[in-house]
Design a protein around this motif. Sequence first.
Motif, PDB file in Angstrom:
ATOM      1  N   ALA A 175       0.910  -1.211  -0.039  1.00 13.06           N
ATOM      2  CA  ALA A 175      -0.106  -0.143   0.045  1.00 13.06           C
ATOM      3  C   ALA A 175       0.921   1.263   0.019  1.00 13.06           C
ATOM      4  CB  ALA A 175      -0.905  -0.150   1.021  1.00 13.06           C
ATOM      5  N   LEU A 176       2.105   1.121   0.592  1.00 10.98           N
ATOM      6  CA  LEU A 176       3.057   2.182   0.513  1.00 10.98           C
ATOM      7  C   LEU A 176       3.564   2.541  -0.958  1.00 10.98           C
ATOM      8  CD1 LEU A 176       4.343   1.902   4.081  1.00 10.98           C
ATOM      9  CD2 LEU A 176       2.720   3.822   3.250  1.00 10.98           C
ATOM     10  N   LEU A 177       4.217   1.128  -1.368  1.00 11.87           N
ATOM     11  CA  LEU A 177       4.654   1.454  -2.659  1.00 11.87           C
ATOM     12  C   LEU A 177       3.887   1.411  -3.824  1.00 11.87           C
ATOM     13  CD1 LEU A 177       7.453  -1.456  -2.192  1.00 11.87           C
ATOM     14  CD2 LEU A 177       7.888   0.548  -2.182  1.00 11.87           C
ATOM     15  N   VAL A 178       2.728   1.599  -3.736  1.00  8.77           N
ATOM     16  CA  VAL A 178       1.901   1.477  -4.898  1.00  8.77           C
ATOM     17  C   VAL A 178       1.545   2.950  -5.521  1.00  8.77           C
ATOM     18  CG1 VAL A 178      -0.464   2.111  -3.604  1.00  8.77           C
ATOM     19  CG2 VAL A 178      -0.542   0.499  -5.823  1.00  8.77           C
ATOM     20  N   ASP A 179       1.926   3.772  -4.665  1.00 12.44           N
ATOM     21  CA  ASP A 179       1.843   5.242  -5.370  1.00 12.44           C
ATOM     22  C   ASP A 179       3.400   5.565  -5.753  1.00 12.44           C
ATOM     23  OD1 ASP A 179       0.598   7.974  -4.908  1.00 12.44           O
ATOM     24  OD2 ASP A 179       2.781   8.243  -4.936  1.00 12.44           O
ATOM     25  N   PRO A 180       3.489   5.963  -7.273  1.00  6.83           N
ATOM     26  CA  PRO A 180       4.841   6.320  -7.840  1.00  6.83           C
ATOM     27  C   PRO A 180       5.661   7.179  -6.837  1.00  6.83           C
ATOM     28  CG  PRO A 180       3.241   6.412  -9.331  1.00  6.83           C
ATOM     29  CD  PRO A 180       2.248   6.228  -7.988  1.00  6.83           C
ATOM     30  N   ILE A 181       5.214   8.270  -6.205  1.00 10.51           N
ATOM     31  CA  ILE A 181       5.720   9.293  -5.535  1.00 10.51           C
ATOM     32  C   ILE A 181       6.564   8.591  -4.402  1.00 10.51           C
ATOM     33  CG2 ILE A 181       5.637  11.251  -4.247  1.00 10.51           C
ATOM     34  CD1 ILE A 181       3.972  12.559  -6.052  1.00 10.51           C
ATOM     35  N   ARG A 182       5.849   7.606  -3.721  1.00  9.34           N
ATOM     36  CA  ARG A 182       6.301   7.100  -2.407  1.00  9.34           C
ATOM     37  C   ARG A 182       7.407   6.071  -2.713  1.00  9.34           C
ATOM     38  NH1 ARG A 182       0.784   7.289  -0.387  1.00  9.34           N
ATOM     39  NH2 ARG A 182       0.499   5.241  -1.083  1.00  9.34           N
ATOM     40  N   ALA A 183       7.169   5.436  -3.928  1.00  6.02           N
ATOM     41  CA  ALA A 183       8.170   4.347  -4.453  1.00  6.02           C
ATOM     42  C   ALA A 183       9.376   4.998  -4.532  1.00  6.02           C
ATOM     43  CB  ALA A 183       7.639   3.265  -5.482  1.00  6.02           C
ATOM     44  N   SER A 184       9.432   6.234  -5.447  1.00  6.14           N
ATOM     45  CA  SER A 184      10.412   6.641  -5.754  1.00  6.14           C
ATOM     46  C   SER A 184      11.364   7.487  -4.620  1.00  6.14           C
ATOM     47  CB  SER A 184      10.140   7.761  -6.670  1.00  6.14           C
ATOM     48  OG  SER A 184       9.330   7.529  -7.929  1.00  6.14           O
ATOM     49  N   ILE A 185      10.320   7.886  -3.480  1.00  2.95           N
ATOM     50  CA  ILE A 185      11.164   8.445  -2.444  1.00  2.95           C
ATOM     51  C   ILE A 185      11.862   7.485  -1.895  1.00  2.95           C
ATOM     52  CG2 ILE A 185      10.421   9.320  -0.022  1.00  2.95           C
ATOM     53  CD1 ILE A 185       8.297  10.671  -1.208  1.00  2.95           C
ATOM     54  N   LEU A 186      11.396   6.433  -1.498  1.00  2.00           N
ATOM     55  CA  LEU A 186      12.034   5.131  -0.949  1.00  2.00           C
ATOM     56  C   LEU A 186      13.347   4.974  -1.784  1.00  2.00           C
ATOM     57  CD1 LEU A 186       9.186   3.251   0.414  1.00  2.00           C
ATOM     58  CD2 LEU A 186      10.790   4.220   1.628  1.00  2.00           C
ATOM     59  N   ARG A 187      13.321   4.872  -3.278  1.00  2.00           N
ATOM     60  CA  ARG A 187      14.568   4.353  -3.841  1.00  2.00           C
ATOM     61  C   ARG A 187      15.549   5.473  -3.857  1.00  2.00           C
ATOM     62  NH1 ARG A 187      18.215   3.661  -5.403  1.00  2.00           N
ATOM     63  NH2 ARG A 187      19.108   2.417  -7.251  1.00  2.00           N
ATOM     64  N   MET A 188      15.108   6.769  -3.966  1.00  2.00           N
ATOM     65  CA  MET A 188      16.084   7.775  -3.807  1.00  2.00           C
ATOM     66  C   MET A 188      16.790   7.795  -2.607  1.00  2.00           C
ATOM     67  SD  MET A 188      14.211  11.090  -5.322  1.00  2.00           S
ATOM     68  CE  MET A 188      15.431  12.269  -5.304  1.00  2.00           C
ATOM     69  N   LEU A 189      15.924   7.399  -1.327  1.00  2.00           N
ATOM     70  CA  LEU A 189      16.540   7.657   0.006  1.00  2.00           C
ATOM     71  C   LEU A 189      17.652   6.372   0.268  1.00  2.00           C
ATOM     72  CD1 LEU A 189      13.789   8.715   2.280  1.00  2.00           C
ATOM     73  CD2 LEU A 189      15.694  10.230   1.203  1.00  2.00           C
ATOM     74  N   ALA A 190      17.505   5.355  -0.611  1.00  2.00           N
ATOM     75  CA  ALA A 190      18.411   4.119  -0.714  1.00  2.00           C
ATOM     76  C   ALA A 190      19.835   4.929  -1.005  1.00  2.00           C
ATOM     77  CB  ALA A 190      18.006   3.107  -1.742  1.00  2.00           C
ATOM     78  N   ASP A 191      20.019   5.883  -1.586  1.00  2.00           N
ATOM     79  CA  ASP A 191      21.349   6.452  -1.844  1.00  2.00           C
ATOM     80  C   ASP A 191      21.793   7.676  -1.112  1.00  2.00           C
ATOM     81  OD1 ASP A 191      21.229   4.647  -3.981  1.00  2.00           O
ATOM     82  OD2 ASP A 191      20.391   6.344  -5.444  1.00  2.00           O
ATOM     83  N   GLY A 192      21.060   7.824   0.041  1.00  2.00           N
ATOM     84  CA  GLY A 192      21.567   8.669   1.016  1.00  2.00           C
ATOM     85  C   GLY A 192      20.396   9.790   1.254  1.00  2.00           C
ATOM     86  N   PRO A 193      20.520  10.521   2.413  1.00  2.00           N
ATOM     87  CA  PRO A 193      19.570  11.646   2.867  1.00  2.00           C
ATOM     88  C   PRO A 193      19.135  12.631   1.617  1.00  2.00           C
ATOM     89  CG  PRO A 193      21.154  11.176   4.574  1.00  2.00           C
ATOM     90  CD  PRO A 193      21.594  10.704   3.316  1.00  2.00           C
ATOM     91  N   VAL A 194      17.763  12.738   1.730  1.00  3.47           N
ATOM     92  CA  VAL A 194      17.339  13.781   0.570  1.00  3.47           C
ATOM     93  C   VAL A 194      16.549  14.765   1.342  1.00  3.47           C
ATOM     94  CG1 VAL A 194      16.354  14.093  -1.444  1.00  3.47           C
ATOM     95  CG2 VAL A 194      17.690  12.034  -1.212  1.00  3.47           C
ATOM     96  N   CYS A 195      16.571  16.268   1.034  1.00  5.08           N
ATOM     97  CA  CYS A 195      15.425  16.818   1.548  1.00  5.08           C
ATOM     98  C   CYS A 195      14.131  17.353   0.711  1.00  5.08           C
ATOM     99  CB  CYS A 195      16.014  18.443   1.887  1.00  5.08           C
ATOM    100  SG  CYS A 195      16.218  19.449   0.315  1.00  5.08           S
ATOM    101  N   VAL A 196      13.218  17.616   1.493  1.00  5.30           N
ATOM    102  CA  VAL A 196      12.033  17.610   0.696  1.00  5.30           C
ATOM    103  C   VAL A 196      11.731  18.438  -0.496  1.00  5.30           C
ATOM    104  CG1 VAL A 196       9.251  18.436   0.821  1.00  5.30           C
ATOM    105  CG2 VAL A 196      10.898  17.512   2.968  1.00  5.30           C
ATOM    106  N   CYS A 197      12.487  19.583  -0.530  1.00  3.90           N
ATOM    107  CA  CYS A 197      12.826  20.433  -1.951  1.00  3.90           C
ATOM    108  C   CYS A 197      13.398  19.647  -3.087  1.00  3.90           C
ATOM    109  CB  CYS A 197      13.091  21.872  -1.621  1.00  3.90           C
ATOM    110  SG  CYS A 197      14.788  21.940  -1.034  1.00  3.90           S
ATOM    111  N   GLU A 198      14.333  18.859  -2.682  1.00  5.56           N
ATOM    112  CA  GLU A 198      15.140  18.044  -3.529  1.00  5.56           C
ATOM    113  C   GLU A 198      14.243  17.009  -4.220  1.00  5.56           C
ATOM    114  OE1 GLU A 198      19.676  18.555  -1.949  1.00  5.56           O
ATOM    115  OE2 GLU A 198      18.376  16.762  -1.218  1.00  5.56           O
ATOM    116  N   MET A 199      13.549  16.386  -3.416  1.00  5.41           N
ATOM    117  CA  MET A 199      12.619  15.404  -3.845  1.00  5.41           C
ATOM    118  C   MET A 199      11.565  15.919  -4.736  1.00  5.41           C
ATOM    119  SD  MET A 199      11.640  12.936  -0.374  1.00  5.41           S
ATOM    120  CE  MET A 199      12.870  13.259   1.041  1.00  5.41           C
TER     121      MET A 199
END
Lengths: 109, 109
Positions: A28-52
Amino acid sequence: MTTELPDVCEPRLNLRAPDVTDAVATAALLVDPIRASILRMLADGPVCVCEMAAALGARENNISNHLAKLRDAGLVHATRHETNARFLYYQRDEAVVAAARAALVDVLR
Amino acid sequence: MTTELPDVCEPRLNLRAPDVTDAVATAALLVDPIRASILRMLADGPVCVCEMAAALGARENNISNHLAKLRDAGLVHATRHETNARFLYYQRDEAVVAAARAALVDVLR
DNA sequence: GCGATGCCTCAGCCCTCCGTGAGATGTTCA
DNA sequence: TGAACATCTCACGGAGGGCTGAGGCATCGC
């Protein structure tokens, strides 16, 4: 596991329903493209909201809504930047992420 | 991967959006408890529709609706029982399942 | 202090998806 | 052949979730 079809002509009515609640909650969390992308981006290190928001082409309050769900699930948490505390940097909780991954893999294994 | 916060005070606007389409498509199938349960049950071998309906406490046409989505995704296919062709036994396509699993793991890894 | 920036929360609209019921197809058995 | 069974497909109604805009709080630069 048996890949053969059962010999009996009678359907087996004693089969038990598996417990998939954790996997469904993660999906249910991964089904949204934005949430899935966030989780994938955070695999490479911290990211702030405006960067996302910039990377995903979404508005910041929209990103913030999705981050709230990931926070409630315990998958991510935020820390302020040391020299510029206006920026909130999100990072994953790898233990929770590992548990979520395990729940999904259990269904598809 | 860097767990440190970036030193710069300027947000990085060059971050790229990851491709999560396959993971999102898989999550969209797993987000329903019935579909997730079906995939988990089929990990132990072929099961027919009426057996799934009995185990999951759902009506057969409801199960059939969910199986149609799993079929369209290529995750499962059906074969009729040899001695009693009324029963449709479903089983997973393990190659497609493995690809779906890999897509999910890639987002959470 | 004051404006600008980064981020959050909430209510509202809209769209998608799930469960249901009806109807149709194919198979088995009497 | 006809009845019962197993399954599929489709349209419909209701519920849940995403995007948006407004408003608010905290922090930084002037």
